[in-house]
Design an enzyme around this catalytic site. Structure first.
Site, PDB file in Angstrom:
ATOM      1  N   ASP A 116       1.642 -29.677  -4.013  1.00  0.00           N
ATOM      2  CA  ASP A 116       2.032 -28.492  -4.304  1.00  0.00           C
ATOM      3  C   ASP A 116       2.138 -28.119  -2.881  1.00  0.00           C
ATOM      4  O   ASP A 116       2.776 -27.826  -1.569  1.00  0.00           O
ATOM      5  CB  ASP A 116       2.654 -28.045  -5.036  1.00  0.00           C
ATOM      6  CG  ASP A 116       1.584 -26.833  -5.977  1.00  0.00           C
ATOM      7  OD1 ASP A 116       0.574 -27.359  -4.666  1.00  0.00           O
ATOM      8  OD2 ASP A 116       1.682 -25.699  -6.369  1.00  0.00           O
ATOM      9  N   ASP A 119      -3.596 -24.803   0.649  1.00  0.00           N
ATOM     10  CA  ASP A 119      -3.789 -23.556   0.960  1.00  0.00           C
ATOM     11  C   ASP A 119      -5.227 -23.646   2.039  1.00  0.00           C
ATOM     12  O   ASP A 119      -5.268 -23.826   2.986  1.00  0.00           O
ATOM     13  CB  ASP A 119      -3.823 -23.007  -0.466  1.00  0.00           C
ATOM     14  CG  ASP A 119      -4.120 -21.372  -0.121  1.00  0.00           C
ATOM     15  OD1 ASP A 119      -4.070 -20.550   0.868  1.00  0.00           O
ATOM     16  OD2 ASP A 119      -3.177 -20.444  -0.113  1.00  0.00           O
TER      17      ASP A 119
END
Length: 195
Positions: A116, A119
């Site tokens: 997804d 980071d």
């Protein structure tokens, strides 16, 4: 309808339903869908005749994995892994926990890890090292979102949906404490919601 400080709309979550919780909407559901179609076209071309194994990283990758697979025209298999370094907070704990392993052998397979978001990249780096040790024929990454300003390790990501600012985002599989995953767009969560 408000529940526990969060706005909820029965049926599905849209930007209006959680407007009080969002500082801004970065991408609409339509923009995300358009980008998924483009990524699928690239993957179709690159993996033609290779029977790739798409490895979704739970829980966040459920949305992108489902949407991406439905757009692919090539034959492919799917499997899932679960790792965690977040807990219930907004920042990575730095400690990776392995929660679910693959159910198939990836030796000599063309593996595409579907994420997804990238980071810091630390969890994904650990995961890629683990998978590489299993000697796949190839190992690549597709991520719907990436925060270039937050990345702390080099990740070679072949397919990227969108680069986004270093903000705490929710929607399209990304959550805060288990909530907002089913918001179809991507939005920046107001700090007062999680502070």
């Amino acid at each position: 309808m408000t529940s526990g400080g969060r706005c909820v709309k029965l049926g599905h979550v849209d930007a209006d339903a959680i407007a009080d919780d969002l500082a801004s909407v970065l991408y609409t559901p339509e923009q995300i869908r358009e980008r998924v179609v483009v990524l699928a076209g690239q993957i179709d071309k690159d993996y033609a005749g290779k029977d790739p194994l798409l490895v979704g990283v739970l829980n966040g990758a459920v949305m992108i994995m489902a949407d991406l697979c439905r757009e692919l025209s090539i034959d492919c298999e799917m499997d899932w892994m679960a790792v965690s370094s977040y807990g219930s907070g907004t920042k990575s704990s730095g400690v990776v926990r392995f929660l679910k392993d693959l159910s198939v052998d990836i030796h000599d397979r063309h593996v595409l890890v579907v994420e997804d978001i990238i980071d810091t990249g630390l969890t994904l780096s650990w995961l890629l090292s683990n998978l590489a040790s299993r000697q796949p024929a190839s190992l690549e990454v597709a991520a719907m979102f990436r925060k270039p300003e937050a990345v702390r390790t080099t990740i070679d990501c072949r397919y990227i949906g969108y680069d986004i600012p270093n903000e705490f985002v929710v929607g399209y599989g990304l959550d805060y404490d288990g909530h907002y995953r089913n918001f179809k767009g991507l939005g920046v969560l107001r700090p007062e919601v999680y502070s």
